[in-house]
Design an enzyme around this catalytic site. Structure first.
Site, PDB file in Angstrom:
ATOM      1  N   SER A  48      53.775  24.477  29.028  1.00 48.73           N
ATOM      2  CA  SER A  48      54.226  25.766  28.513  1.00 48.73           C
ATOM      3  C   SER A  48      55.252  26.447  29.410  1.00 48.73           C
ATOM      4  O   SER A  48      56.070  27.244  28.941  1.00 48.73           O
ATOM      5  CB  SER A  48      53.021  26.695  28.319  1.00 48.73           C
ATOM      6  OG  SER A  48      52.282  26.813  29.528  1.00 48.73           O
ATOM      7  N   GLY A  82      50.424  23.471  26.620  1.00 48.91           N
ATOM      8  CA  GLY A  82      49.093  22.899  26.707  1.00 48.91           C
ATOM      9  C   GLY A  82      49.064  21.455  27.150  1.00 48.91           C
ATOM     10  O   GLY A  82      47.976  20.879  27.298  1.00 48.91           O
ATOM     11  N   ASN A 111      48.006  22.404  33.544  1.00 50.65           N
ATOM     12  CA  ASN A 111      46.868  22.440  32.628  1.00 50.65           C
ATOM     13  C   ASN A 111      45.710  21.564  33.113  1.00 50.65           C
ATOM     14  O   ASN A 111      44.555  21.857  32.804  1.00 50.65           O
ATOM     15  CB  ASN A 111      47.310  22.002  31.223  1.00 50.65           C
ATOM     16  CG  ASN A 111      48.160  23.064  30.555  1.00 50.65           C
ATOM     17  OD1 ASN A 111      47.771  24.224  30.441  1.00 50.65           O
ATOM     18  ND2 ASN A 111      49.349  22.685  30.124  1.00 50.65           N
ATOM     19  N   ASP A 192      49.002  37.564  30.579  1.00 51.40           N
ATOM     20  CA  ASP A 192      47.951  36.595  30.885  1.00 51.40           C
ATOM     21  C   ASP A 192      47.957  36.183  32.355  1.00 51.40           C
ATOM     22  O   ASP A 192      47.040  35.500  32.819  1.00 51.40           O
ATOM     23  CB  ASP A 192      48.053  35.359  29.989  1.00 51.40           C
ATOM     24  CG  ASP A 192      49.390  34.614  30.132  1.00 51.40           C
ATOM     25  OD1 ASP A 192      50.150  34.909  31.075  1.00 51.40           O
ATOM     26  OD2 ASP A 192      49.660  33.740  29.289  1.00 51.40           O
ATOM     27  N   HIS A 195      51.902  32.868  32.516  1.00 54.03           N
ATOM     28  CA  HIS A 195      53.219  32.494  32.002  1.00 54.03           C
ATOM     29  C   HIS A 195      54.283  33.523  32.384  1.00 54.03           C
ATOM     30  O   HIS A 195      54.047  34.733  32.271  1.00 54.03           O
ATOM     31  CB  HIS A 195      53.161  32.339  30.480  1.00 54.03           C
ATOM     32  CG  HIS A 195      52.228  31.276  30.024  1.00 54.03           C
ATOM     33  ND1 HIS A 195      50.933  31.547  29.624  1.00 54.03           N
ATOM     34  CD2 HIS A 195      52.385  29.934  29.937  1.00 54.03           C
ATOM     35  CE1 HIS A 195      50.329  30.416  29.293  1.00 54.03           C
ATOM     36  NE2 HIS A 195      51.191  29.423  29.478  1.00 54.03           N
TER      37      HIS A 195
END
Length: 228
Positions: A48, A82, A111, A192, A195
C-alpha cells in the site's frame, strides 16, 4: 550506320546524385531505430505504501517518479495494497516475463510485520525475489520499512535487520527506511498512523532518488538533479 547503345548502358546524368540521396535516406531510416537506445524499465513491487493507499494514485511517489522520468525511463507499478512477501514472490515470475525490467524496486515486508509473520519467512521470500530478478538480468534495490514499537523490541530488530542483511548478502542498494522524515511528522501520515498522506509523497521519492539515480546511471541515464 547509326550506333545504338547496348541495352542497360544508357545513363541519366542526374541519376547518380539522386541515387546517393536515396541511399542516405535509407541508411538514416534504418540506423535511426538501431541507434536510439530503448528506455530502461523500472518495475516497482510494493504494498500500500507504493500503491498510493488512501490518496489519489497520481499523487503517489511511484507516479511522481514516473513523471520525473518521462522520456528517460518507463515505470510499471505492480504494487498491491495488503501485499505480503509471499504474494509478491508468487506474482513476480510472470511480471518479469511480461515486462523484462531493467530495474526492480522491492518494497515489501510491511504487511508481514503487521501480521506478526516470522522474519525468517520474510527473508526467504525476499531472497527468492532478489534472485529471480537478478536471474532475469535486472538490477535490484530494497526499500526497507519499519514497524511500530508495540510489536516488541526483539521482533522489531529481527524484522529491520532483514533488509540490511539481504542488501549485504546480494550486494544490492538499500533504502534503510522508506518513510524517513515522514513517519513521525505532523500532517504527513494518515489517521491510521501507517499510511503517508499525499503531502508526504515527494519526501518518499526524495528518499528513493539517490538509489534510483545510481541504478539508472548504469543504463546511461543521468539523474544528477533531484526532483523538486
Amino acid at each position: 550506320m547509326l550506333q545504338h547503345s547496348p541495352v542497360g548502358r544508357v545513363r541519366n546524368p542526374h541519376w547518380q546524385p539522386l541515387r546517393l540521396v536515396w541511399l542516405a535516406l535509407v541508411l538514416c531510416l534504418v540506423a535511426g531505430p538501431m541507434m536510439a537506445a530503448p528506455r530502461p524499465l523500472i518495475l516497482v513491487m510494493g504494498d500500500s505504501l507504493s500503491a498510493a493507499y488512501g490518496i489519489e494514485r497520481e499523487d503517489g511517489w511511484v507516479s511522481l517518479m514516473a513523471d520525473h522520468l518521462t522520456g528517460k525511463a518507463r515505470v510499471v507499478n505492480a504494487s498491491i495494497s495488503g501485499e505480503t512477501t509471499a504474494g509478491g514472490k508468487a506474482r513476480l515470475p510472470e511480471l518479469l516475463r511480461q515486462h523484462d525490467p531493467d530495474i526492480v524496486l522491492l518494497e515489501l515486508g510491511g504487511n508481514d510485520g503487521l501480521r506478526g509473520l516470522p522474519p525468517s519467512q520474510m527473508r526467504a521470500n525476499l531472497a527468492a525475489m532478489i534472485e529471480a530478478s537478478q536471474a532475469s538480468g535486472a538490477e535490484v534495490a530494497l526499500l526497507g520499512i519499519d514497524i511500530p514499537p508495540n510489536y516488541g523490541q526483539a521482533y522489531r530488530e529481527a524484522f529491520g535487520d532483514t533488509f540490511a542483511a539481504l542488501a549485504k548478502r546480494y550486494d544490492i542498494p538499500l533504502v534503510p527506511f522508506l518513510l524517513d522524515d515522514v513517519a513521525l511528522q505532523d500532517g504527513l501520515m494518515q489517521d491510521d498512523g501507517i499510511h503517508p498522506t499525499a503531502a508526504a509523497q515527494p519526501q518518499i521519492l526524495d528518499n528513493v532518488w539517490p538509489v534510483l539515480a545510481a541504478l539508472l546511471e548504469t543504463s546511461g541515464i543521468d539523474l544528477a538533479s533531484r526532483p523538486q
